[in-house]
Design a protein around this motif. Structure first.
Motif, short mmCIF file in Angstrom:
data_model
loop_
_atom_site.label_atom_id
_atom_site.label_comp_id
_atom_site.label_asym_id
_atom_site.label_seq_id
_atom_site.Cartn_x
_atom_site.Cartn_y
_atom_site.Cartn_z
N GLU A 439 28.51 39.82 38.54
CA GLU A 439 29.09 41.14 38.30
C GLU A 439 30.16 41.02 37.23
OE1 GLU A 439 31.62 44.61 40.70
OE2 GLU A 439 30.76 42.89 41.78
N ASN A 440 30.07 41.83 36.15
CA ASN A 440 31.06 41.84 35.08
C ASN A 440 31.91 43.10 35.19
OD1 ASN A 440 29.95 39.49 34.06
ND2 ASN A 440 28.56 40.59 32.68
N ARG A 441 33.22 42.98 35.34
CA ARG A 441 34.13 44.11 35.47
C ARG A 441 34.95 44.24 34.18
NH1 ARG A 441 36.45 43.39 41.68
NH2 ARG A 441 34.39 43.35 42.70
N GLU A 442 34.69 45.30 33.42
CA GLU A 442 35.33 45.48 32.12
C GLU A 442 36.85 45.58 32.29
OE1 GLU A 442 33.95 45.40 29.21
OE2 GLU A 442 31.89 45.21 29.98
N GLY A 443 37.61 44.80 31.50
CA GLY A 443 39.06 44.85 31.49
C GLY A 443 39.75 44.10 32.62
N SER A 444 39.03 43.69 33.63
CA SER A 444 39.65 43.04 34.79
C SER A 444 40.22 41.67 34.44
CB SER A 444 38.65 42.91 35.94
OG SER A 444 38.35 44.18 36.47
N ARG A 446 41.70 40.87 31.60
CA ARG A 446 43.01 41.05 30.99
C ARG A 446 44.06 41.36 32.04
NH1 ARG A 446 41.72 44.93 28.27
NH2 ARG A 446 42.64 46.63 29.48
N ARG A 447 43.72 42.26 32.98
CA ARG A 447 44.69 42.63 34.02
C ARG A 447 45.02 41.45 34.94
NH1 ARG A 447 41.46 47.25 33.66
NH2 ARG A 447 40.16 46.60 35.44
#
Length: 469
Positions: A439-444, A446-447
């Motif tokens: 599963e790829n979570r966009e922006g996670s 960086r956060r």
């Protein structure tokens, strides 16, 4: 050769062997009895008993004292028929032999006295010693000492027969100049030996009953005694850890030479360590820093590369092991198989041509011919209480980072995908895949990085305030 040159015995008499192994070995500074310290993976006592066994003795007795139970068990592991006799007090070598009186009483043959801490006497030398009894009532094993020092001296008469043995502490200046020394090993008619031992006294510097005194007593009766000579290295006794290390080095040097003369190539022989029972075929190649523990055989044409450790393993013809591989007891490597770097095999068989080339553990398993185990393959054989088996069929392909949860089987020519955890049997020629979906979570990312950095910065500030920075 023999100082008296006795003719070989044409009608060999039965032999009873008594091995003296009662000493504590104080200079070893060890809780382990001296005779149980190993050379080439075998207790000193085991080497002595193995040499004695080549004579086909009718009776074998081992005299024990310190660590009696452990010493007796070690003797039984080599010669189960050996009888164990306890010498509760150590009062000298004659006293020790008499502790095994029951092994000699009524025995119509020769008695051979050996020592558990003298492991290098060869079978050929023992055979010559026993044969010398044809022309003498007692035959003593002697050697020309480079430094006679503390050894007892063999005093010969004008006819080249043994006249007496003098202990170094009791010797005159002239006797101390003699270089022919006593090993302590002797062969004699059993009945004669017992009778003479009963006459041995303890009027000497040590106040002990010396076995060597039987020579003077026999000569006093007009009996013939002779000396049989061997190389000094065969008579080497071991009394401390330094002598143990020297004995190991001597044994290894001899064993390496015999292996190389038998057709084995060693690129750095001084770094290879063999065990007492290592079997190496012709055209075997052994790289640097390889250790063979007991129970290993390597077939013709196999190669053991650098920094491998093998124990209780069989390596087939033309197989390649290593570098940096470990074969544990029960490992069976088939002809032409490959076991590569940082691979461990335990109680498992790799079939002909099978490969486990990198970073793999195979335990309690059967791997079929031609199978390939990818890097990081692990057979998960232990559940904390019991061991379980894994079976991998011929021609199977196991992908990188596969865990096989035993008991489980993978069929012939099956394919297991990279990163799979196998918990159920895989049929022949099937493809097995068991992965958590990605599963790829966009922006996670960086956060998460920002959160972790803030946490670390806060910790650093707190440590600085507490004076810990």
């Amino acid at each position: 050769m023999s100082a008296s040159s006795p003719a070989p015995r044409s009608d060999p008499r039965p032999v009873a062997v008594i091995v003296l192994a009662a000493g504590k070995g104080t200079r070893m500074r060890s809780a382990l009895p001296k005779v149980l310290h190993p050379i080439a993976g075998r207790p000193m006592l085991g080497h002595a008993l193995a040499a004695a066994a080549t004579l086909g003795p009718r009776r074998v007795a081992v005299v024990v004292g310190h660590g009696a139970e452990a010493v007796g068990a070690a003797a039984g592991a080599v010669l189960p028929e050996a009888r164990i006799f306890l010498q509760s007090e150590q009062k000298g070598t004659a006293h020790a032999v008499l502790a095994a009186r029951a092994a000699l009483e009524g025995f119509a043959g020769d008695a051979l006295i050996l020592y558990g801490d003298t492991p290098f006497i060869s079978a050929a030398t023992l055979a010559r010693l026993v044969a010398a009894r044809a022309d003498a009532d007692i035959a003593v094993l002697g050697f020309e000492a480079e430094e006679p020092g503390r050894y007892g001296r063999l005093v010969m008469d004008a006819d080249g027969m043994l006249d007496r043995i003098v202990e170094a502490k009791d010797a005159t200046e002239a006797e101390l100049a003699i270089r022919l020394c006593n090993s302590g090993v002797l062969a004699a008619d059993a009945a004669t030996l017992l009778r003479l031992l009963d006459r041995v006294g303890c009027d000497n510097a040590q106040g002990e009953f010396y076995l060597t005194d039987v020579i003077g007593l026999a000569r006093g009766e007009g009996r013939a005694c002779c000396a049989v000579l061997c190389d000094e290295a065969e008579t080497m006794g071991i009394n401390d850890r330094a002598e143990l290390a020297r004995a190991e080095a001597l044994w290894q040097a001899r064993a390496r030479r015999e292996a190389m003369l038998g057709g084995v190539t060693m690129t750095a022989p001084e770094t290879v360590f063999l065990a007492w029972d290592t079997v190496l075929g012709r055209d075997v190649t052994i790289g640097p820093n390889v250790v063979f523990a007991p129970g290993v055989s390597v077939a013709d044409g196999a190669e053991i590369r650098a920094f491998c450790h093998l124990e209780g393993a069989v390596v087939g013809e033309g197989a390649i092991v290593g570098p940096f591989a470990r074969l544990r007891p029960g490992a069976r490597i088939g002809a032409g198989a490959h076991v590569g770097n940082f691979v461990e095999i335990k109680n498992a068989s790799l079939g002909a041509g099978a490969k486990a080339n990198h970073l793999t553990y195979v335990g309690d398993a059967l791997v079929g011919a031609g199978a390939n185990l990818g890097a990081g393959t692990i057979t998960c054989n232990y559940d904390g209480f019991d061991k379980h088996r894994t079976e991998i069929g011929e021609g199977a392909f196991i992908g990188v980072n596969t865990a096989l949860i035993a008991p489980v089987s993978v069929g012939a020519n099956a394919y297991v995908a990279t990163g799979t955890v196998i918990t159920r049997d895989v049929p022949d020629e099937a493809l097995a895949i068991a992965r958590v979906p990605q599963e790829n979570r966009e922006g996670s990312g960086r956060r998460l990085r920002q959160t972790l950095k803030a946490r670390k910065d806060a910790r650093n500030r707190k440590n600085a305030g507490d004076g810990k920075a």
